[in-house]
Design a protein around this motif. Structure first.
Motif, mmCIF file in Angstrom:
data_model
loop_
_atom_site.group_PDB
_atom_site.id
_atom_site.type_symbol
_atom_site.label_atom_id
_atom_site.label_comp_id
_atom_site.label_asym_id
_atom_site.label_seq_id
_atom_site.Cartn_x
_atom_site.Cartn_y
_atom_site.Cartn_z
ATOM 1 N N ARG A 278 -15.829 -16.985 30.059
ATOM 2 C CA ARG A 278 -17.175 -16.247 29.199
ATOM 3 C C ARG A 278 -18.336 -17.099 30.058
ATOM 4 O O ARG A 278 -18.437 -17.949 31.048
ATOM 5 C CB ARG A 278 -17.525 -16.522 27.644
ATOM 6 C CG ARG A 278 -16.168 -15.704 26.718
ATOM 7 C CD ARG A 278 -16.923 -15.621 25.692
ATOM 8 N NE ARG A 278 -17.768 -16.888 24.880
ATOM 9 C CZ ARG A 278 -17.645 -17.111 24.106
ATOM 10 N NH1 ARG A 278 -16.131 -17.982 24.200
ATOM 11 N NH2 ARG A 278 -18.415 -18.072 23.906
ATOM 12 N N PRO A 279 -19.177 -15.635 30.722
ATOM 13 C CA PRO A 279 -20.786 -15.890 31.532
ATOM 14 C C PRO A 279 -20.856 -16.992 31.083
ATOM 15 O O PRO A 279 -21.431 -18.116 32.074
ATOM 16 C CB PRO A 279 -21.270 -14.378 30.948
ATOM 17 C CG PRO A 279 -19.719 -13.337 30.842
ATOM 18 C CD PRO A 279 -19.336 -14.609 29.764
ATOM 19 N N MET A 280 -21.387 -17.874 30.126
ATOM 20 C CA MET A 280 -22.512 -18.806 29.417
ATOM 21 C C MET A 280 -21.653 -20.274 30.477
ATOM 22 O O MET A 280 -22.465 -20.570 31.299
ATOM 23 C CB MET A 280 -22.435 -18.933 28.515
ATOM 24 C CG MET A 280 -22.804 -20.208 27.805
ATOM 25 S SD MET A 280 -22.832 -20.342 25.886
ATOM 26 C CE MET A 280 -24.098 -21.720 25.568
ATOM 27 N N MET B 152 -28.852 -18.578 33.317
ATOM 28 C CA MET B 152 -28.430 -18.864 32.097
ATOM 29 C C MET B 152 -28.999 -18.367 30.817
ATOM 30 O O MET B 152 -28.701 -17.617 29.699
ATOM 31 C CB MET B 152 -28.422 -20.682 31.651
ATOM 32 C CG MET B 152 -27.234 -21.028 33.087
ATOM 33 S SD MET B 152 -26.777 -22.665 32.666
ATOM 34 C CE MET B 152 -25.977 -22.767 31.374
ATOM 35 N N TYR C 275 -31.392 -15.753 30.494
ATOM 36 C CA TYR C 275 -31.226 -14.129 30.465
ATOM 37 C C TYR C 275 -29.664 -14.266 29.939
ATOM 38 O O TYR C 275 -29.541 -13.073 29.723
ATOM 39 C CB TYR C 275 -30.860 -13.838 32.376
ATOM 40 C CG TYR C 275 -30.877 -11.588 32.407
ATOM 41 C CD1 TYR C 275 -31.532 -11.037 31.772
ATOM 42 C CD2 TYR C 275 -29.412 -11.350 33.017
ATOM 43 C CE1 TYR C 275 -30.686 -9.903 31.680
ATOM 44 C CE2 TYR C 275 -28.899 -10.443 33.073
ATOM 45 C CZ TYR C 275 -30.203 -9.635 32.183
ATOM 46 O OH TYR C 275 -29.618 -8.092 32.514
ATOM 47 N N ASP C 276 -28.604 -14.403 30.207
ATOM 48 C CA ASP C 276 -27.263 -14.226 30.001
ATOM 49 C C ASP C 276 -27.477 -14.454 28.305
ATOM 50 O O ASP C 276 -27.131 -13.789 27.352
ATOM 51 C CB ASP C 276 -26.597 -15.310 30.158
ATOM 52 C CG ASP C 276 -25.005 -15.693 29.427
ATOM 53 O OD1 ASP C 276 -24.275 -14.709 29.521
ATOM 54 O OD2 ASP C 276 -24.895 -16.544 28.793
ATOM 55 N N ARG C 277 -28.283 -15.657 27.444
ATOM 56 C CA ARG C 277 -28.236 -15.605 26.360
ATOM 57 C C ARG C 277 -29.239 -14.500 25.591
ATOM 58 O O ARG C 277 -29.370 -14.456 24.665
ATOM 59 C CB ARG C 277 -29.252 -16.760 26.021
ATOM 60 C CG ARG C 277 -28.392 -18.289 26.116
ATOM 61 C CD ARG C 277 -27.196 -18.211 25.976
ATOM 62 N NE ARG C 277 -26.163 -17.818 26.120
ATOM 63 C CZ ARG C 277 -24.770 -17.144 25.702
ATOM 64 N NH1 ARG C 277 -25.164 -17.375 24.006
ATOM 65 N NH2 ARG C 277 -24.032 -16.510 25.645
ATOM 66 N N ALA D 16 -27.571 -11.615 25.195
ATOM 67 C CA ALA D 16 -26.054 -11.828 24.258
ATOM 68 C C ALA D 16 -26.517 -11.787 22.909
ATOM 69 O O ALA D 16 -26.172 -11.697 22.182
ATOM 70 C CB ALA D 16 -25.994 -12.953 24.569
ATOM 71 N N TYR E 105 -23.886 -6.428 26.260
ATOM 72 C CA TYR E 105 -23.780 -7.841 26.578
ATOM 73 C C TYR E 105 -22.278 -7.858 27.676
ATOM 74 O O TYR E 105 -22.719 -8.264 29.317
ATOM 75 C CB TYR E 105 -22.863 -8.679 25.640
ATOM 76 C CG TYR E 105 -22.737 -10.035 26.701
ATOM 77 C CD1 TYR E 105 -24.518 -10.610 26.652
ATOM 78 C CD2 TYR E 105 -21.928 -10.610 27.234
ATOM 79 C CE1 TYR E 105 -23.798 -12.367 27.544
ATOM 80 C CE2 TYR E 105 -21.603 -11.835 27.182
ATOM 81 C CZ TYR E 105 -22.659 -12.312 27.729
ATOM 82 O OH TYR E 105 -22.996 -13.540 28.437
ATOM 83 N N VAL F 248 -23.674 -8.336 31.606
ATOM 84 C CA VAL F 248 -23.364 -8.993 32.271
ATOM 85 C C VAL F 248 -21.952 -9.530 32.674
ATOM 86 O O VAL F 248 -21.168 -9.846 32.480
ATOM 87 C CB VAL F 248 -23.741 -10.631 31.313
ATOM 88 C CG1 VAL F 248 -23.755 -11.718 31.680
ATOM 89 C CG2 VAL F 248 -25.158 -10.475 30.620
ATOM 90 N N THR G 280 -21.766 -8.708 37.859
ATOM 91 C CA THR G 280 -22.665 -8.925 37.214
ATOM 92 C C THR G 280 -22.846 -10.319 37.746
ATOM 93 O O THR G 280 -23.844 -11.708 38.699
ATOM 94 C CB THR G 280 -23.790 -8.988 36.425
ATOM 95 O OG1 THR G 280 -23.071 -7.397 36.375
ATOM 96 C CG2 THR G 280 -25.186 -9.372 36.104
ATOM 97 N N CYS G 281 -21.942 -11.776 37.287
ATOM 98 C CA CYS G 281 -22.385 -13.038 36.949
ATOM 99 C C CYS G 281 -22.204 -13.474 38.262
ATOM 100 O O CYS G 281 -23.344 -14.758 38.580
ATOM 101 C CB CYS G 281 -21.151 -13.861 36.124
ATOM 102 S SG CYS G 281 -21.433 -13.304 33.841
#
Length: 317
Positions: free
Chosen positions: A59-61, A122, A124-126, A129, A136, A140, A144-145
């Motif tokens: 996953r992106p995170m 990271m 921005y990802d949170r 989410a 999401y 993301v 994009t990642c």
């Protein structure tokens, strides 16, 4: 080694003093820093392998987490091996060429700036989410990642270009002793016999731009996250949402706290010995602690580590 031109001695090699005040305990410090360095390598490699091998972490995170772990392996490797060589008296262990010094400073600044931008990505990802879960996948995406990660590395690489160029134009005519364990900007500029006003101004401005730009993204992201958490009716939902960003918030607090203290301070508060201690913290201690923080504060990473190393007691936590 020094070359003589126009009645001036041009320094071509520097000597790094390191921790000269601990000569009697140099073996103890060598063992301590070697242990911390090896732990940093093993912990970050473990995070990279687990994320790459465990499909539940695709996953992106965790994509950004692998980049952070790769970065921290290189980040510590830029300075620690040379410092260790100086502790045990390896021939030339404390010496570094002029080109090697500038290269070390460039790489250290590049990787430090990249970490700032990665931590912002990271955050921005949170934010997406937690605050926009239904969008999401669209906001993301993997594309994009990849673009965000590439932008972080590119901006980090560009960060030291101007300061290093300006430093390369200075004249160093002696002494050649750097009172630090690596080629940091401040102790290096202190040795120049040229006017370093422009260099100091450029260093401060570049540092402020990187720190303020990345920390603003982080602050805005977490401001929105806190606002969202306050408006959640269920305490269980709040705890669950906060748990997904607790590890990242802890890492951000450690990293930015030491960086702001180190680079945004008055000259009155400056102390060479104290600056070395702070430098050890953000260049050696923090990279060692970050994988532990992510593995101990994140149930998914703990579960993945348990599955990878067949530690049944970790499963299902």
């Amino acid at each position: 080694m020094q070359s003589y031109t126009q009645n001036r001695t041009q320094v071509t090699e520097f000597v790094m003093v390191g921790f000269s005040g601990v000569l009697e305990a140099h073996l103890l410090f060598f063992t301590l820093f070697l242990t911390m360095y090896l732990l940093t390598l093993v912990e970050n490699l473990a995070i990279i392998l687990v994320v790459c091998l465990d499909h539940q972490l695709q996953r992106p995170m965790y994509f950004f987490l692998t980049h952070l772990s790769c970065l921290e392996i290189w980040y510590t490797s830029v300075t620690v091996p040379k410092m260790l060589a100086g502790f045990i008296g390896v021939d030339g262990g404390k010496n570094i060429s002029y080109a090697g010094c500038l290269s070390q400073l460039f790489l250290f600044t590049f990787l430090g700036a990249t970490e700032c931008f990665l931590l912002a990505a990271m955050a921005y990802d949170r934010y997406v989410a937690i605050c926009m879960p239904l969008r999401y996948g669209a906001l993301v995406s993997w594309g994009t990642c990849v673009r965000l990660a590439a932008a972080c590395w590119l901006m980090g690489f560009l960060t030291p270009v101007l300061p290093i160029y300006l430093t390369s134009q200075l004249t160093f005519c002696g002494p050649n002793v750097i009172d630090h364990f690596f080629c940091d900007a401040a102790p290096l500029l202190a040795l120049s016999c040229s006017d370093v006003t422009l260099n100091e101004t450029a260093d401060i401005l570049v540092s402020l731009v990187v720190l303020l730009a990345s920390s603003t993204v982080i602050a805005v992201s977490y401001g929105n996250i806190v606002w969202m958490l306050l408006h959640m009716r269920s305490a269980t939902e709040r705890r669950k949402a906060f748990s997904t960003c607790a590890a990242h918030l802890t890492v951000v607090s450690l990293f930015y706290g030491t960086l702001f203290f180190m680079y945004v301070r008055t000259k009155v508060a400056s102390s060479i010995s104290f600056n070395k201690v702070v430098s050890v913290f953000y260049s050696i201690v923090t990279p060692m602690l970050n994988p532990l923080i992510y593995s101990l504060r994140n149930k998914e990473v703990k579960g993945a580590l348990g599955r990878a190393f067949s530690l049944k007691s970790w499963k299902g936590e």
